[in-house]
Design a protein around this motif. Structure first.
Motif, mmCIF file in Angstrom:
data_model
loop_
_atom_site.group_PDB
_atom_site.id
_atom_site.type_symbol
_atom_site.label_atom_id
_atom_site.label_comp_id
_atom_site.label_asym_id
_atom_site.label_seq_id
_atom_site.Cartn_x
_atom_site.Cartn_y
_atom_site.Cartn_z
ATOM 1 N N PHE A 1 0.863 -1.189 0.000
ATOM 2 C CA PHE A 1 0.000 0.000 0.000
ATOM 3 C C PHE A 1 0.891 1.228 0.000
ATOM 4 O O PHE A 1 2.082 1.150 0.319
ATOM 5 C CB PHE A 1 -0.919 0.015 1.238
ATOM 6 C CG PHE A 1 -0.182 -0.013 2.543
ATOM 7 C CD1 PHE A 1 0.270 1.159 3.138
ATOM 8 C CD2 PHE A 1 0.077 -1.215 3.196
ATOM 9 C CE1 PHE A 1 0.960 1.138 4.354
ATOM 10 C CE2 PHE A 1 0.765 -1.253 4.407
ATOM 11 C CZ PHE A 1 1.205 -0.066 4.981
ATOM 12 N N THR A 2 0.309 2.348 -0.396
ATOM 13 C CA THR A 2 1.015 3.635 -0.343
ATOM 14 C C THR A 2 0.163 4.625 0.434
ATOM 15 O O THR A 2 -1.026 4.779 0.140
ATOM 16 C CB THR A 2 1.274 4.178 -1.764
ATOM 17 O OG1 THR A 2 2.122 3.265 -2.461
ATOM 18 C CG2 THR A 2 1.948 5.552 -1.708
ATOM 19 N N ALA B 1 5.472 3.868 -0.336
ATOM 20 C CA ALA B 1 4.934 2.503 -0.425
ATOM 21 C C ALA B 1 5.598 1.628 0.627
ATOM 22 O O ALA B 1 6.781 1.797 0.922
ATOM 23 C CB ALA B 1 5.183 1.929 -1.818
ATOM 24 N N LEU B 2 4.838 0.683 1.170
ATOM 25 C CA LEU B 2 5.427 -0.279 2.106
ATOM 26 C C LEU B 2 6.605 -0.989 1.440
ATOM 27 O O LEU B 2 7.644 -1.216 2.055
ATOM 28 C CB LEU B 2 4.364 -1.302 2.548
ATOM 29 C CG LEU B 2 4.868 -2.446 3.427
ATOM 30 C CD1 LEU B 2 5.374 -1.934 4.768
ATOM 31 C CD2 LEU B 2 3.784 -3.494 3.634
ATOM 32 N N SER B 3 6.458 -1.318 0.160
ATOM 33 C CA SER B 3 7.535 -2.034 -0.550
ATOM 34 C C SER B 3 8.809 -1.196 -0.633
ATOM 35 O O SER B 3 9.912 -1.737 -0.638
ATOM 36 C CB SER B 3 7.068 -2.468 -1.940
ATOM 37 O OG SER B 3 6.503 -1.390 -2.635
ATOM 38 N N ASP B 4 8.667 0.140 -0.683
ATOM 39 C CA ASP B 4 9.858 1.005 -0.677
ATOM 40 C C ASP B 4 10.590 0.911 0.667
ATOM 41 O O ASP B 4 11.817 0.883 0.724
ATOM 42 C CB ASP B 4 9.476 2.479 -0.906
ATOM 43 C CG ASP B 4 9.120 2.757 -2.360
ATOM 44 O OD1 ASP B 4 9.479 1.926 -3.218
ATOM 45 O OD2 ASP B 4 8.481 3.798 -2.622
ATOM 46 N N VAL B 5 9.818 0.875 1.760
ATOM 47 C CA VAL B 5 10.435 0.761 3.084
ATOM 48 C C VAL B 5 11.114 -0.603 3.221
ATOM 49 O O VAL B 5 12.211 -0.714 3.779
ATOM 50 C CB VAL B 5 9.374 0.960 4.198
ATOM 51 C CG1 VAL B 5 10.021 0.877 5.578
ATOM 52 C CG2 VAL B 5 8.667 2.311 4.033
ATOM 53 N N ALA C 1 -8.605 -2.331 6.641
ATOM 54 C CA ALA C 1 -9.676 -3.148 6.062
ATOM 55 C C ALA C 1 -9.070 -4.203 5.136
ATOM 56 O O ALA C 1 -9.480 -5.370 5.138
ATOM 57 C CB ALA C 1 -10.661 -2.267 5.302
ATOM 58 N N GLU C 2 -8.053 -3.790 4.359
ATOM 59 C CA GLU C 2 -7.426 -4.734 3.436
ATOM 60 C C GLU C 2 -6.720 -5.872 4.183
ATOM 61 O O GLU C 2 -6.654 -6.995 3.705
ATOM 62 C CB GLU C 2 -6.435 -3.993 2.534
ATOM 63 C CG GLU C 2 -6.148 -4.761 1.271
ATOM 64 C CD GLU C 2 -5.201 -4.019 0.344
ATOM 65 O OE1 GLU C 2 -4.655 -4.676 -0.543
ATOM 66 O OE2 GLU C 2 -5.002 -2.798 0.529
#
Lengths: 97, 170
Positions: free
Chosen positions: B23-24, B37-41, B115-116
């Motif tokens: 998510f961002t 984004a979580l993926s960036d972290v 929610a996701e």
């Protein structure tokens, strides 16, 4: 833990990073210019409290916003009139199509 | 066994072994906030993602105090919080709690990320407001969940010992 270099924007998928405040007309003027020139940018919102804007001070030498960091040219710059002038000079004729 | 004040309904949430949804959202640190984004972290290493109630709620205060006392904020995982509070609230919380070592607090006012993950929690009698239920996720750089703890009661506090074991096993 991995060291995070706060002074370098995490995301360089944009032409530049704009350090801005919510509701700051000088920042909005820069935003409008970026949009007019179709320059992609990444927003970093900083603290409204002047004394806590150390990230901006490290970049530009003082705590005023807006400040831009142009990833294409390596230029870091403050003061909106100067930024607007710089943006026109650098990006007005880009692409040309 | 801890006395459960209010049992929460069972929820089909993201679990250990599954892929954590990316998510961002604006990520707030002690100096600024920006879309991240979580993926960036995760590119910088594993992440301890904490879903928690609003910033000024006492469970939030207790959780960050516990993480500080156990030196988890400067441990092997980057600590990232997420809740519905605004970036301004997050900035103040980082200062008030003395948690500048945190990677950041995500601001998700619509509670969509919770929610996701299957972690939405209604606030009784407050029309239009929901927040995450308290949950911890230890996430590997490839987004695999290495450890999860999700509250089954309200309020209920995390199993920090189990978390520390999972952090050691990273």
């Amino acid at each position: 833990m991995a060291e995070q270099t706060l002074d370098e924007p995490a995301s360089v998928d944009a032409d530049l990073t704009l350090y801005r405040l919510q509701g700051c007309p000088f920042c909005e003027r820069v935003v409008r210019t970026l949009e007019d020139l179709d320059v992609s940018y990444h927003s970093r919102f900083v603290e409204a409290k002047h004394s806590e804007r150390n990230v901006v001070q490290r970049l530009s030498g003082n705590r005023e916003v807006p400040v831009i960091v142009d990833h294409n040219t390596g230029v870091t710059m403050g003061e909106s009139p100067r930024i607007v002038k710089y943006l026109y000079k650098t990006y007005r004729n880009r692409g040309g199509d | 066994m801890r006395r459960k004040v209010t049992e929460l309904e069972a929820t089909d949430h993201v679990e250990t072994g599954e892929k954590a949804p990316d998510f961002t959202r604006p990520l707030v640190n002690d100096e600024f906030w920006e879309d991240t984004a979580l993926s960036d972290v995760l590119e910088d290493g594993p992440v301890l993602l904490i879903f928690h109630p609003m910033d000024r709620a006492f469970p939030t205060t207790y959780v960050y105090n516990a993480l500080k006392e156990r030196s988890i904020l400067s441990g092997p995982a980057q600590v990232v919080g997420i809740t519905i509070s605004t970036p301004y609230d997050h900035a103040r919380t980082i200062e008030d709690r003395g948690i500048e070592a945190i990677r950041g607090l995500y601001s998700d006012p619509k509670n969509e990320v919770a929610a996701e993950y299957g972690l939405a929690h209604d606030l009784d009698g407050m029309e239009g407001i929901e927040e995450p239920r308290l949950a911890l996720y230890l996430i590997e750089p490839d987004r695999t969940v290495a450890f999860d703890w999700v509250a089954e009661a309200w309020p209920q506090f995390p199993d920090y010992d189990a978390l520390e074991d999972a952090l050691e096993a990273l």
